[in-house]
Design a protein around this motif. Structure first.
Motif, mmCIF file in Angstrom:
data_model
loop_
_atom_site.group_PDB
_atom_site.id
_atom_site.type_symbol
_atom_site.label_atom_id
_atom_site.label_comp_id
_atom_site.label_asym_id
_atom_site.label_seq_id
_atom_site.Cartn_x
_atom_site.Cartn_y
_atom_site.Cartn_z
ATOM 1 N N UNK A 237 51.017 -86.042 42.913
ATOM 2 C CA UNK A 237 50.124 -87.203 42.959
ATOM 3 C C UNK A 237 49.405 -87.438 44.334
ATOM 4 N N UNK A 238 49.185 -86.324 44.989
ATOM 5 C CA UNK A 238 48.457 -86.247 46.158
ATOM 6 C C UNK A 238 46.894 -86.107 46.257
ATOM 7 N N UNK A 239 46.374 -87.456 46.574
ATOM 8 C CA UNK A 239 44.917 -87.414 46.260
ATOM 9 C C UNK A 239 44.019 -86.451 47.236
ATOM 10 N N UNK A 240 43.193 -85.821 46.650
ATOM 11 C CA UNK A 240 42.189 -85.146 47.519
ATOM 12 C C UNK A 240 41.240 -86.258 48.275
ATOM 13 N N UNK A 241 40.667 -86.957 47.451
ATOM 14 C CA UNK A 241 39.767 -87.985 47.790
ATOM 15 C C UNK A 241 40.103 -89.284 47.989
ATOM 16 N N UNK A 242 39.751 -89.872 49.109
ATOM 17 C CA UNK A 242 40.193 -91.350 49.170
ATOM 18 C C UNK A 242 39.811 -92.157 48.182
ATOM 19 N N UNK A 243 38.684 -92.004 47.490
ATOM 20 C CA UNK A 243 38.594 -92.820 46.260
ATOM 21 C C UNK A 243 38.670 -92.316 44.980
ATOM 22 N N UNK A 244 39.581 -91.330 44.918
ATOM 23 C CA UNK A 244 40.045 -90.739 43.795
ATOM 24 C C UNK A 244 39.391 -90.546 42.535
ATOM 25 N N UNK A 245 38.055 -89.965 43.052
ATOM 26 C CA UNK A 245 36.987 -89.633 42.179
ATOM 27 C C UNK A 245 36.525 -88.145 42.370
ATOM 28 N N UNK A 246 36.713 -87.426 41.229
ATOM 29 C CA UNK A 246 36.339 -85.954 41.153
ATOM 30 C C UNK A 246 35.292 -85.638 40.437
ATOM 31 N N UNK A 247 34.517 -84.806 41.223
ATOM 32 C CA UNK A 247 33.280 -84.075 40.331
ATOM 33 C C UNK A 247 33.566 -82.721 39.757
ATOM 34 N N UNK A 248 34.289 -82.647 38.503
ATOM 35 C CA UNK A 248 34.992 -81.457 38.314
ATOM 36 C C UNK A 248 33.976 -80.558 37.405
ATOM 37 N N UNK A 249 34.056 -79.253 37.703
ATOM 38 C CA UNK A 249 33.418 -78.210 36.898
ATOM 39 C C UNK A 249 34.251 -77.062 36.920
ATOM 40 N N UNK A 250 34.250 -76.350 35.741
ATOM 41 C CA UNK A 250 34.829 -75.120 35.781
ATOM 42 C C UNK A 250 34.328 -73.894 36.055
ATOM 43 N N UNK A 251 35.213 -73.132 36.999
ATOM 44 C CA UNK A 251 34.776 -71.981 37.621
ATOM 45 C C UNK A 251 33.870 -71.041 36.926
ATOM 46 N N UNK A 252 34.284 -70.783 35.621
ATOM 47 C CA UNK A 252 33.520 -69.925 34.504
ATOM 48 C C UNK A 252 32.262 -70.532 34.446
ATOM 49 N N UNK A 253 32.055 -71.588 34.293
ATOM 50 C CA UNK A 253 30.707 -72.317 33.969
ATOM 51 C C UNK A 253 29.653 -72.010 35.636
ATOM 52 N N UNK A 254 30.485 -72.189 36.717
ATOM 53 C CA UNK A 254 29.774 -71.907 37.771
ATOM 54 C C UNK A 254 29.254 -70.767 38.057
ATOM 55 N N UNK A 255 30.145 -69.810 37.623
ATOM 56 C CA UNK A 255 29.870 -68.259 37.996
ATOM 57 C C UNK A 255 28.645 -67.901 36.683
ATOM 58 N N UNK A 256 28.883 -68.530 35.447
ATOM 59 C CA UNK A 256 27.708 -68.423 34.811
ATOM 60 C C UNK A 256 26.555 -68.916 35.033
ATOM 61 N N UNK A 257 26.506 -70.066 35.614
ATOM 62 C CA UNK A 257 25.277 -70.657 35.972
ATOM 63 C C UNK A 257 24.476 -69.833 37.239
ATOM 64 N N UNK A 258 25.296 -69.108 38.120
ATOM 65 C CA UNK A 258 24.617 -68.051 38.974
ATOM 66 C C UNK A 258 23.784 -67.170 38.351
ATOM 67 N N UNK A 259 24.550 -66.437 37.147
ATOM 68 C CA UNK A 259 23.820 -65.331 36.401
ATOM 69 C C UNK A 259 22.648 -65.929 35.831
ATOM 70 N N UNK A 260 22.633 -66.792 35.302
ATOM 71 C CA UNK A 260 21.473 -67.478 34.396
ATOM 72 C C UNK A 260 20.533 -67.847 35.630
ATOM 73 N N UNK A 261 20.840 -68.369 36.547
ATOM 74 C CA UNK A 261 19.804 -68.612 37.756
ATOM 75 C C UNK A 261 19.094 -67.348 38.139
ATOM 76 N N UNK A 262 19.634 -66.178 38.179
ATOM 77 C CA UNK A 262 19.075 -65.011 38.521
ATOM 78 C C UNK A 262 18.151 -64.426 36.999
ATOM 79 N N UNK A 263 18.804 -64.463 36.000
ATOM 80 C CA UNK A 263 18.294 -63.953 34.726
ATOM 81 C C UNK A 263 16.899 -64.873 34.290
ATOM 82 N N UNK A 264 17.039 -65.977 34.443
ATOM 83 C CA UNK A 264 15.997 -66.603 33.798
ATOM 84 C C UNK A 264 14.816 -67.059 34.772
#
Length: 347
Positions: A237-264
């Motif tokens: 239960x150890x918080x990373x951020x003091x406000x307890x709010x997380x901007x979550x994203x999946x690593x596979x989506x991030x990698x895909x976005x990199x490739x699409x940013x090149x291909x488009x």
């Protein structure tokens, strides 16, 4: 658009996002030049352009850093490892030579430093410029895709009232980062700014990807910072951020976005990569639903959070690239299963 016949470079290739990027690039048929910091004591190398290049058919591997890359489908045929150091100008020259795209992911990631300038800011800013200087020499290069961060987006003074939407027009204020001693945020803000200016001055086509808090399965054998942090939250239960709010994203989506940013060809500017903004309570409730036998999250089972989230992050621009976000529940389950499989988490 397939990658057959196209050569690309991924810097910092043994990292969390970069490992997935290498995997997905190989899956799409690309030939990948992957840079790592040090291979000296683990590889036999042959000389080419006065620089050590390591094709995996010719080398013994360092299991801690590169075994997971060497084991990827297509790696034997289309992956070469290059040694390059962010602090040594020109050390990326051979890795980027002949490439159509450079994916620059290499940057120090830590929230605890004794000397922020030496440990974070200089490697991030000077390292980025070093890579871009190498890239600017390459005539075949079409685009550079930079891994920035939401840390370069969210830190500013005078935030609006609750319910606002962050998007790509938001930029972190370096003076606010400094005042709050948010050194990682400062390093990413200054590095992205320096990259944009250099690209403009030197005719480079640069696109930035700004991920939030990255979760999802790990390919590398050791814990990265965000996986370690999410594990701490799940187990203790150890918080990373003091406000307890997380901007979550999946690593596979991030990698895909990199490739699409090149291909488009239409890709431009920067792209915020946040699947969901959630409170830690929602993460723990999801854990409880997926793993009811896990005692730590039992106390969250019936909890309710009635306070609305202060903001959301627009997905419109990155979805226009073709990114489909992975649901949070899938990302959390895949994170936990990955950590269990690597004996990094047990319950």
């Amino acid at each position: 658009m397939g990658g057959e016949g196209k050569v690309v470079c991924v810097t910092g290739a043994s990292g969390y996002i970069a490992s997935w990027l290498v995997k997905l690039l190989l899956d799409r048929g690309y030939t990948v030049h992957a840079t790592v910091r040090s291979i000296d004591n683990h590889f036999h190398c042959y000389n080419h352009l006065n620089c050590c290049i390591f094709n995996i058919n010719n080398v013994a591997d360092d299991p801690k850093k590169t075994e997971h890359l060497l084991a990827l489908d297509g790696a034997k045929e289309r992956l070469s490892l290059f040694e390059a150091n962010l602090s040594v100008e020109g050390s990326f020259d051979s890795a980027v030579n002949g490439c159509v795209c450079v994916f620059h992911t290499a940057s120090p990631v830590t929230f605890s430093v004794d000397d922020p300038k030496v440990q974070l800011i200089d490697p991030a800013v000077k390292g980025t410029l070093s890579v871009l200087k190498s890239a600017a020499k390459v005539q075949s290069l079409k685009r550079v895709v930079l891994t920035s961060s939401m840390a370069a987006v969210v830190i500013r003074s005078g935030q609006p009232e609750h319910g606002f939407v962050m998007d790509e027009t938001w930029f972190s204020d370096p003076s606010v980062c400094e005042q709050k001693e948010l050194w990682y945020h400062l390093s990413k803000t200054l590095a992205e700014d320096a990259a944009v200016k250099f690209a403009k001055d030197n005719g480079l086509d640069l696109v930035a990807i700004n991920p939030g808090f990255v979760i999802g399965p790990i390919l590398q054998p050791t814990l990265n910072l965000t996986s370690e942090a999410i594990m701490g939250l799940i187990k203790n239960g150890k918080e990373v951020f003091s406000d307890g709010i997380y901007r979550l994203v999946d690593v596979r989506d991030v990698a895909t976005a990199h490739i699409l940013a090149f291909e488009n060809p239409e890709a431009n500017g920067r792209y915020c990569m946040v699947g969901e903004v959630v409170r830690s309570l929602e993460i723990m409730k999801t854990m409880n639903k997926l793993y009811p036998s896990f005692g730590q999250s039992e106390r969250y089972k019936d909890s309710e959070c009635v306070e609305p989230l202060p903001y959301s992050v627009s997905r419109a621009k990155v979805e226009s690239l073709g990114v489909n976000f992975t649901p949070m529940e899938v990302s959390i389950k895949d994170t936990v299963e990955s950590l269990k499989k690597k004996n990094l988490l047990s319950f």
